[in-house]
Scaffold this motif. Structure first.
Motif, PDB file in Angstrom:
ATOM      1  N   MET A 234      31.611  31.718  42.609  1.00 12.08           N
ATOM      2  CA  MET A 234      30.496  32.128  43.453  1.00 12.08           C
ATOM      3  C   MET A 234      29.576  33.045  42.648  1.00 12.08           C
ATOM      4  O   MET A 234      30.042  33.978  42.004  1.00 12.08           O
ATOM      5  N   ASN A 235      28.295  32.759  42.671  1.00 10.10           N
ATOM      6  CA  ASN A 235      27.331  33.498  41.869  1.00 10.10           C
ATOM      7  C   ASN A 235      26.331  34.268  42.727  1.00 10.10           C
ATOM      8  O   ASN A 235      26.255  34.077  43.935  1.00 10.10           O
TER       9      ASN A 235
ATOM     10  N   PHE B 106      26.121  32.928  46.287  1.00  7.87           N
ATOM     11  CA  PHE B 106      25.816  31.508  46.361  1.00  7.87           C
ATOM     12  C   PHE B 106      26.968  30.715  45.744  1.00  7.87           C
ATOM     13  O   PHE B 106      27.571  31.145  44.756  1.00  7.87           O
ATOM     14  N   PHE B 107      27.283  29.561  46.353  1.00  9.69           N
ATOM     15  CA  PHE B 107      28.303  28.684  45.783  1.00  9.69           C
ATOM     16  C   PHE B 107      27.883  27.238  45.977  1.00  9.69           C
ATOM     17  O   PHE B 107      27.454  26.836  47.061  1.00  9.69           O
TER      18      PHE B 107
ATOM     19  N   MET C 147      38.674  32.481  44.151  1.00 11.96           N
ATOM     20  CA  MET C 147      39.175  33.752  44.684  1.00 11.96           C
ATOM     21  C   MET C 147      38.039  34.540  45.331  1.00 11.96           C
ATOM     22  O   MET C 147      38.221  35.161  46.390  1.00 11.96           O
ATOM     23  N   LEU C 148      36.864  34.511  44.710  1.00  9.85           N
ATOM     24  CA  LEU C 148      35.719  35.220  45.281  1.00  9.85           C
ATOM     25  C   LEU C 148      35.310  34.592  46.606  1.00  9.85           C
ATOM     26  O   LEU C 148      34.989  35.292  47.566  1.00  9.85           O
ATOM     27  N   MET C 149      35.365  33.263  46.681  1.00  7.48           N
ATOM     28  CA  MET C 149      35.017  32.595  47.932  1.00  7.48           C
ATOM     29  C   MET C 149      36.015  32.974  49.025  1.00  7.48           C
ATOM     30  O   MET C 149      35.621  33.269  50.169  1.00  7.48           O
TER      31      MET C 149
ATOM     32  N   ILE D  29      42.589  39.247  37.692  1.00  7.70           N
ATOM     33  CA  ILE D  29      42.155  37.945  37.176  1.00  7.70           C
ATOM     34  C   ILE D  29      40.737  38.049  36.605  1.00  7.70           C
ATOM     35  O   ILE D  29      40.429  37.503  35.541  1.00  7.70           O
ATOM     36  N   ASP D  30      39.864  38.775  37.298  1.00  9.02           N
ATOM     37  CA  ASP D  30      38.487  38.949  36.829  1.00  9.02           C
ATOM     38  C   ASP D  30      38.446  39.610  35.446  1.00  9.02           C
ATOM     39  O   ASP D  30      37.541  39.347  34.648  1.00  9.02           O
ATOM     40  N   GLU D  31      39.414  40.493  35.173  1.00 10.10           N
ATOM     41  CA  GLU D  31      39.398  41.278  33.937  1.00 10.10           C
ATOM     42  C   GLU D  31      40.137  40.608  32.770  1.00 10.10           C
ATOM     43  O   GLU D  31      40.290  41.213  31.707  1.00 10.10           O
TER      44      GLU D  31
END
Length: 235
Positions: free
Chosen positions: A1-2, A44-45, A188-190, A213-215
């Motif tokens: 997701m951006n 946004f996705f 995961m963000l969604m 996970i992001d890191e």
């Protein structure tokens, strides 16, 4: 997701009330305009089946195709030219520009209009065939990820996209292919934006796992493919 990175233009539809039975319900046009305005700094996705915008208040605009009905994005197309594609979903017409990268126009059923620009969904990853990112997860974090992938709560890897290395403290270092790491981050963000973490009784733990996970960092370890394959994957 951006991220939604820019509101290019927006216009509120003037609503004149006549007192007739066909008037909009009191407060309805204003509430719809508020939702569109909250897309600024939203998310946004987009993929083969989904086109979704999330406001800063987690309101959702767009559509999510239902695979059980063999749907994909083409089922939502109302018009297509060399310049744009028009989609219709619920109370919104969404126009995707084919000449301006990442530009969308949204018009709601009231007539409110907004034009915005989003970050590209495709992330640039290394072209090296064995590029991996690594993250070390504790003995408490590992079961969370395993359960989520087993139940398809997040995008599952394909065989060869995750390897692992065990340590004496029962933690493990996971080595994720960079392209899969990008998919996992997005899913995961969604899930977080859809409120799935908040609805569980372990929201704090899910958020911590997502942050880990992001890191994840690009790994310089050699011979990663000689390690054990992670146990949850699609063939």
């Amino acid at each position: 997701m951006n991220r939604i990175i820019e509101i290019i233009e927006k216009k509120e539809k003037e609503v004149k009330r006549t007192g007739s039975m066909w008037d909009w319900q009191e407060g309805y046009p204003e509430s719809q305009w508020k939702i569109l305005c909250e897309l600024e700094n939203g998310k946004f996705f987009e993929d083969e089946k989904n086109l979704l915008f999330y406001t800063t208040e987690n309101e959702k605009i767009g559509f999510k195709a239902m695979p059980e009905y063999n749907q994909d994005k083409t089922d939502f197309i109302t018009a297509k030219t060399s310049e744009n594609i028009k989609y219709w979903s619920s109370d919104y017409q969404i126009t995707k520009s084919l000449v301006e990268d990442g530009v969308f126009e949204i018009t709601d059923r009231v007539g409110h209009y907004i034009k915005l620009r989003v970050e590209p969904m495709v992330k640039e990853v290394s072209t090296v065939t064995n590029d991996f990112k690594s993250v070390r997860l504790s003995s408490q974090e590992l079961p969370l990820l395993y359960i989520a992938l087993s139940k398809n709560l997040f995008n599952r890897p394909k065989k060869g996209q995750i390897y692992y290395e065990s340590h004496s403290d029962r933690s493990c270092t996971l080595y994720l292919k960079a392209d899969y790491h990008s998919e996992l981050e997005s899913s995961m963000l969604m899930a977080q934006y859809q409120g799935k973490f908040r609805q569980s009784n372990a929201e704090y733990e899910w958020n911590n796992l997502k942050n880990k996970i992001d890191e994840a960092q690009i790994s310089d370890k050699e011979n990663i493919k000689d390690l054990e394959l992670y146990g949850v994957y699609d063939e």
